[in-house]
Scaffold this active site. Sequence first.
Site, PDB file in Angstrom:
ATOM      1  N   ARG A   1       0.850  -1.186   0.000  1.00 43.78           N
ATOM      2  CA  ARG A   1       0.000   0.000   0.000  1.00 43.78           C
ATOM      3  C   ARG A   1       0.896   1.250   0.000  1.00 43.78           C
ATOM      4  O   ARG A   1       2.011   1.242   0.540  1.00 43.78           O
ATOM      5  CB  ARG A   1      -0.896   0.012   1.240  1.00 43.78           C
ATOM      6  N   HIS A   2       0.402   2.330  -0.584  1.00 43.01           N
ATOM      7  CA  HIS A   2       1.136   3.592  -0.563  1.00 43.01           C
ATOM      8  C   HIS A   2       1.413   4.040   0.869  1.00 43.01           C
ATOM      9  O   HIS A   2       0.776   3.585   1.828  1.00 43.01           O
ATOM     10  CB  HIS A   2       0.354   4.681  -1.300  1.00 43.01           C
ATOM     11  N   GLY A   3       2.326   4.989   1.024  1.00 42.59           N
ATOM     12  CA  GLY A   3       2.671   5.492   2.349  1.00 42.59           C
ATOM     13  C   GLY A   3       1.668   6.514   2.865  1.00 42.59           C
ATOM     14  O   GLY A   3       0.656   6.819   2.222  1.00 42.59           O
TER      15      GLY A   3
END
Length: 466
Positions: free
Chosen positions: A86-88
């Site tokens: 998942r993105h940060g």
Amino acid sequence: MRRLVSNRGFVLTAFSFALVRVSYCSAENIQVVYPKIPAIAEYFGTKGRYEEVNPHLIDDVLAVNKTLLKPPSVGCSPIHLTAIIRHGTRYPTTKNVKKIRRLYDLVTNEAMNNKKWLHEIKTQWRMWYTEDMDGQIVEKGRDDHRHLAVRLATSFPSLISEENLQRNRIKFITSSKHRCVDSVIAFKEGLLNLWGCKDVEFTHEVNDMLMRFFDKCRRFIEDVENNKTALKEVDLFETTAEMKRVQIKMADRLQLPYSQVTPDLVEAAFYLCSYEFAIKNVSSPWCNLFDEMDAKVLEYANDLKQYWKRGHGHDINRKSSCTLFHDVFSRLDRAANEIRFGHVTEAVAVQVGHAETILPLLSLMGFFKDETPLTSENYAEQQNRSFRTSRIVPYAANLVFVLYDCKEGLRLQFRLNEKPLTFPNISHPVPLYETVRERYKDLLEGCNFDEECEVPRSSCSKCSEL
């Protein structure tokens, strides 16, 4: 001293394959800051920090649990790794910024009590979130991926290596959303800085069919996304005694009329506390609006939404991830076939998407399926539920599939957020790859995205618009 690559010097093209050049690597001193952690931080759901899942990272952000690094048996060597990440950490979306502004205006203009925290909100806190932030990644989010890259490289040095990067044996794929593209860039920054690389060229592929499959699935859009009854359990939970109690307590703390503290504003305040902590590492005065009991209720409200929109609630939620499921196993199959000839072409695949990417895939594979479905009526009975997004998909959540070549055959290890996890209905922690394939035989032979996502014309009134 810990070294991180600066975000300067990157240029993205508008093409599906983006070419990126690192013109130089700069080192920055990292000062460890120990923030005051809100007592409710472990209940923030999809808005939670990765550190709440792995608390040891608070002391050392590059720490790796060496006890988890042992191969499944003597003589095993890792030959391929696929990571779905998942993105940060990100800013609120435009929709949430609007809710936060409504909350801020109401509290600053009409709330009244003599508490220090309310005085801080009214005199010191400023509404600094703007609509143009719209879910963009923050610096902490870039750090999430820089640090994760280093930890994974430390855990699997023979796969995530400078040599494999230079030989194009590491592939990067991302969703088209800026926060995902920026996360991929940050991940590669972490690797390049770890290896002291300069003037390096690399590519990443933008592939929404894999990483945002939910946008491409007509049946999901028709039956869930645009269906007002699909999330009826979420709507019903807002009317329960548990939620009413949270609303009343928040109104009492602010000394506001009960009618003004809506479920939307309660959610906005809870998320505001989570954003302030995740982005700025501070325990915001807004966090004083909730205690642990409130937080558990609001976490359940979020879990209900994710369960019915992305998880086990509706069959199409999980079936929408068929393409990604087959992509993972095609990579594993290819590596399994190639190792027979002594060389695996693709050592690593790093694929960056969203919580909405990870939850359907986990559901498809049978992870975190509670015996009793989550509903608006069984909050008390679900206190020990396995479907808890706070633990499953915080920012930078990651699924890692590692294929090992062992004397007894190929074995597959699955990791969630850097911790080994057994496959559903398989007792061995690192089973033979053929055992895993047999477990998912029906999905491997079926689970066709086009067939699952097709909407019969008689019921597809909006197909022409999709």
